[in-house]
Design a protein around this motif. Sequence first.
Motif, PDB file in Angstrom:
ATOM      1  N   MET A 209      16.093 -37.329  21.607  1.00  0.00           N
ATOM      2  CA  MET A 209      14.969 -36.458  21.963  1.00  0.00           C
ATOM      3  C   MET A 209      14.480 -35.699  20.735  1.00  0.00           C
ATOM      4  N   LYS A 210      13.178 -35.744  20.475  1.00  0.00           N
ATOM      5  CA  LYS A 210      12.614 -35.095  19.297  1.00  0.00           C
ATOM      6  C   LYS A 210      12.527 -33.583  19.490  1.00  0.00           C
ATOM      7  N   ASP A 211      12.729 -32.849  18.394  1.00  0.00           N
ATOM      8  CA  ASP A 211      12.522 -31.403  18.431  1.00  0.00           C
ATOM      9  C   ASP A 211      11.030 -31.118  18.509  1.00  0.00           C
ATOM     10  N   LEU A 212      10.681 -30.121  19.326  1.00  0.00           N
ATOM     11  CA  LEU A 212       9.279 -29.737  19.500  1.00  0.00           C
ATOM     12  C   LEU A 212       8.966 -28.513  18.649  1.00  0.00           C
ATOM     13  N   ILE A 213       7.933 -28.631  17.819  1.00  0.00           N
ATOM     14  CA  ILE A 213       7.452 -27.519  17.008  1.00  0.00           C
ATOM     15  C   ILE A 213       6.065 -27.125  17.503  1.00  0.00           C
ATOM     16  N   VAL A 214       5.869 -25.839  17.750  1.00  0.00           N
ATOM     17  CA  VAL A 214       4.558 -25.316  18.127  1.00  0.00           C
ATOM     18  C   VAL A 214       3.959 -24.620  16.913  1.00  0.00           C
ATOM     19  N   VAL A 215       2.753 -25.040  16.529  1.00  0.00           N
ATOM     20  CA  VAL A 215       2.068 -24.475  15.369  1.00  0.00           C
ATOM     21  C   VAL A 215       0.927 -23.583  15.858  1.00  0.00           C
TER      22      VAL A 215
END
Length: 222
Positions: free
Chosen positions: A1-7
């Motif tokens: 599962m990919k890490d989610l980054i919020v920009v």
Amino acid sequence: MKDLIVVLEDEEDLLELLEYRLGCEGFDVIGCVKTSSAKKILLEEDVALLLVDRNLRGEEGADFVKKIRKEGYQTPVIYLTARDAREDKIAGFESGGDDYITKPFDFDELLMRLKAIIRRHKGHLEASIYKYKNLSLDFQNHSASIDDTTIALTPLETKILAIFLKNTGRCLSREYLLEEIWHSDGELKSINVAIKRLRKKLDKSDEEKYIKTIRGEGYLFA
């Protein structure tokens, strides 16, 4: 599962560039220009890191971070901003930021810093397991299990179920749940919708098993 980054960035060209470059590095990335959009994502998704500009539309970045910290969110935050004065950096860290990078910036350095912060944050997380009868909740991994069946939950559903498990046998009003989950920054109908979705996952039949509606009062977990 990919890490989610919020920009969180209101300069659209830079936002698109960050979405593309971070995506190429194997991350899931969601770009936002408004803090309200980022807050909604925090409620619904498991966010690994927030990348936040200080100069945003409608709300200053450090004010937003300070607010979510007061609400209990421990999601790591890196400021990425043109505000490079010493007092700006101090304010960023005091608001709850984990790192502070000024523009213009080197992408490779940004990448190394955010990977290190995500890795360190994961290392500090402790699994929290709540159990009740044949149901258990893994708070860290956002999943519940009933007997041998595993149920995937959203972060919002995880938070609601944890509140119920800490208050088994007690009728919780919608107003109480609204305050605990959204800190009054929401509507009562949001509670109804969220609990309906959670109940559908936990109670496979039409018969109420875990979450019972007490007419005129709220919800009871029993």
